[in-house]
Design a protein around this motif. Structure first.
Motif, short mmCIF file in Angstrom:
data_model
loop_
_atom_site.label_atom_id
_atom_site.label_comp_id
_atom_site.label_asym_id
_atom_site.label_seq_id
_atom_site.Cartn_x
_atom_site.Cartn_y
_atom_site.Cartn_z
N GLU A 87 41.26 51.47 53.67
CA GLU A 87 41.75 51.07 52.87
C GLU A 87 41.09 49.45 53.14
O GLU A 87 40.43 48.36 51.86
CB GLU A 87 43.60 50.29 52.84
N LEU A 88 41.28 49.16 54.14
CA LEU A 88 40.54 47.24 54.30
C LEU A 88 39.00 47.30 54.86
O LEU A 88 39.22 46.72 54.38
CB LEU A 88 41.19 47.09 55.84
N GLU A 89 37.98 48.67 55.14
CA GLU A 89 36.89 48.47 54.95
C GLU A 89 36.53 48.35 53.29
O GLU A 89 35.50 47.74 52.85
CB GLU A 89 36.51 49.51 55.80
N GLN A 90 37.62 49.14 52.77
CA GLN A 90 36.82 49.08 50.47
C GLN A 90 36.68 47.26 50.56
O GLN A 90 36.46 46.82 49.53
CB GLN A 90 37.80 49.78 50.07
N LEU A 91 38.10 46.49 51.08
CA LEU A 91 38.27 44.76 50.94
C LEU A 91 36.90 44.05 51.41
O LEU A 91 36.41 43.57 50.40
CB LEU A 91 39.42 44.40 51.25
N VAL A 92 36.87 45.05 52.80
CA VAL A 92 35.94 43.63 53.30
C VAL A 92 34.50 44.15 52.97
O VAL A 92 33.96 43.03 52.77
CB VAL A 92 36.24 43.79 55.29
N TYR A 93 34.25 45.07 52.79
CA TYR A 93 32.92 45.37 52.35
C TYR A 93 32.50 45.68 51.15
O TYR A 93 31.32 45.24 50.77
CB TYR A 93 32.24 46.59 53.02
N ARG A 94 33.38 45.17 50.28
CA ARG A 94 32.90 44.79 48.14
C ARG A 94 32.77 43.68 48.61
O ARG A 94 33.87 42.69 48.53
CB ARG A 94 34.23 45.42 47.44
N GLU A 95 31.87 43.18 47.57
CA GLU A 95 31.61 41.63 46.68
C GLU A 95 32.72 41.75 45.26
O GLU A 95 32.25 42.58 45.01
CB GLU A 95 30.63 41.82 46.77
N GLY A 96 32.92 40.63 45.33
CA GLY A 96 33.35 40.14 44.32
C GLY A 96 35.09 40.44 44.74
O GLY A 96 35.81 40.89 43.39
N ASP B 237 39.16 41.02 43.81
CA ASP B 237 40.41 39.62 43.43
C ASP B 237 41.16 40.35 43.79
O ASP B 237 41.16 40.66 44.60
CB ASP B 237 40.03 39.65 41.81
N GLY B 238 42.61 38.82 44.02
CA GLY B 238 43.50 39.08 43.69
C GLY B 238 43.71 40.47 43.92
O GLY B 238 45.17 40.61 43.73
N ASP B 239 44.33 40.66 42.41
CA ASP B 239 44.35 42.34 42.34
C ASP B 239 44.29 42.95 42.99
O ASP B 239 45.15 44.17 43.85
CB ASP B 239 44.47 42.60 40.47
N GLN B 240 42.84 43.65 43.13
CA GLN B 240 42.51 44.48 43.93
C GLN B 240 43.24 44.52 45.70
O GLN B 240 43.62 45.17 46.30
CB GLN B 240 41.16 44.32 44.32
N MET B 241 43.73 43.20 46.04
CA MET B 241 43.69 43.02 46.96
C MET B 241 45.12 42.94 46.72
O MET B 241 45.99 43.46 48.31
CB MET B 241 43.56 41.61 47.56
N VAL B 242 46.30 42.74 45.97
CA VAL B 242 47.20 43.08 46.27
C VAL B 242 47.94 45.12 46.02
O VAL B 242 48.51 45.19 46.92
CB VAL B 242 48.00 43.13 45.12
N THR B 243 46.78 45.86 45.45
CA THR B 243 47.27 47.45 45.68
C THR B 243 47.12 47.50 46.94
O THR B 243 47.20 48.86 47.20
CB THR B 243 45.85 47.64 44.23
N LYS B 244 45.71 47.08 47.52
CA LYS B 244 45.03 47.42 48.81
C LYS B 244 45.63 47.45 49.85
O LYS B 244 46.43 48.62 50.78
CB LYS B 244 43.91 47.08 49.20
N ILE B 245 46.69 46.03 49.99
CA ILE B 245 47.59 45.89 50.93
C ILE B 245 49.02 46.51 51.20
O ILE B 245 49.70 46.71 51.38
CB ILE B 245 48.04 44.62 51.22
N LYS B 246 48.98 46.44 49.43
CA LYS B 246 50.54 47.23 49.75
C LYS B 246 50.10 49.11 50.13
O LYS B 246 51.91 49.15 50.00
CB LYS B 246 50.75 47.94 47.62
N ARG B 247 49.36 49.38 50.04
CA ARG B 247 49.38 50.72 50.40
C ARG B 247 48.99 50.39 51.88
O ARG B 247 50.21 51.43 52.74
CB ARG B 247 47.73 51.49 50.07
N CYS B 248 48.79 48.50 52.42
CA CYS B 248 48.94 49.28 53.76
C CYS B 248 49.94 48.79 54.43
O CYS B 248 50.83 49.14 55.63
CB CYS B 248 47.90 47.88 54.14
#
Length: 303
Positions: free
Chosen positions: A76-85, A87-98
């Protein structure tokens, strides 16, 4: 059906492939099965105990499950770190999984504390030296994906850093080295030495690769982050860097602080000092915490 076939033909033609060859290949392909897709037989063959004690298998399985959960988090974290642009909603979704994965890790320690025979563990643990859960590289990868290196230096380490520290300087003083490095003598435990021989170069490559792109850096790039996002990040930070180490500490105490005297960890570390959050001082998002919260990091009524 004809529409599906047309789409398959278009797909392979766009790839510069002969669609007929691929369709003919399907004639000979066996249907996929659950056990092949999941790799069940391989997965269940990966437990190789070194002693005749039955609960050693539980010990191995538990740590393998832990590594799989860490891999899910890292995914999940790699998708956030290596993806450009991002946004907050994407981050919320992934971190909730973490957060879910971390809660599973916290709850799972009941398996270690109450799910193994105490006497058996005291016997088979002797064969594990100098291996240690300290040597989980995925744990370090997650740290490097989440936050810049300077946030992985505790207060004592910061005193030792030069004015303009390099990546090497940061790793020389990173908090987890305190578990196996005597700064007075310059000696390392075998656990730490072998860990650094195997992974330190990989850690440094990753740290350089994600410089300016860590999860904290991504957060700083979001204008006006929502209260929800900040709350989710704080929850993850606290669960991963306070609650999980504390439950690990209590479980270690169950096995290493007994009526017959204190025992050393298999890796030879000062486990109580190393594991406690107030010594590690690891925070992924320090700007989200007040000075008072930072000063009381890891402090609980029971600790």
């Amino acid at each position: 059906m004809s529409d599906t076939i047309d789409q398959i033909i278009d797909k392979y033609q766009e790839m510069g492939e002969n669609p007929e060859t691929h369709l003919q290949g399907l004639l000979h392909a066996a249907p996929i099965t659950y056990w092949d897709y999941i790799g069940v037989d391989t997965l269940l063959s990966l437990q190789r105990p070194r002693t005749p004690f039955k609960d050693e298998t539980i010990f191995i399985l538990y740590h393998q499950v832990t590594e799989l959960l860490l891999k899910m988090m890292r995914h999940e974290l790699e998708q956030l770190v290596y993806r450009e642009g991002v946004d907050g909603d994407q981050m919320v979704t992934k971190i909730k999984r973490c957060i879910r994965y971390t809660k599973m890790l916290i709850d799972s320690f009941a398996i270690m504390k109450d799910g193994m025979d105490y006497g058996e563990y005291q016997e088979f643990r002797k064969t594990l030296t100098p291996a240690s859960g300290f040597q989980s590289a995925q744990f370090r990868y997650i740290e490097l994906l989440c936050t810049p290196l300077e946030n992985l230096i505790n207060a004592e380490g910061r005193k030792r850093l030069p004015k303009d520290p390099s990546i090497q300087d940061y790793f020389d003083h990173i908090y987890w080295r305190d578990a196996g490095y005597d700064r007075n003598t310059g000696k390392k435990t075998l656990t730490l030495a072998r860990f650094e021989e195997r992974y330190l170069e990989d850690f440094m490559v990753l740290a350089k690769k994600v410089r300016g792109q860590t999860l904290q850096d991504k957060l700083e790039g979001i204008q006006h982050p929502s209260t929800l996002l900040l709350d989710v990040l704080k929850e993850f930070d606290h669960l991963y860097n306070v609650e999980w180490p504390l439950v690990h500490l209590r479980t270690a105490a169950h096995y290493l602080e007994s009526n017959d005297g204190k025992k050393t960890a298999t890796g030879g570390s000062q486990w109580k000092k190393y594991l406690h959050p107030r010594h590690q001082q690891r925070k992924f998002f320090p700007a989200l915490w007040t000075e008072s919260e930072k000063e009381q990091w890891g402090e609980t009524k029971s600790s």
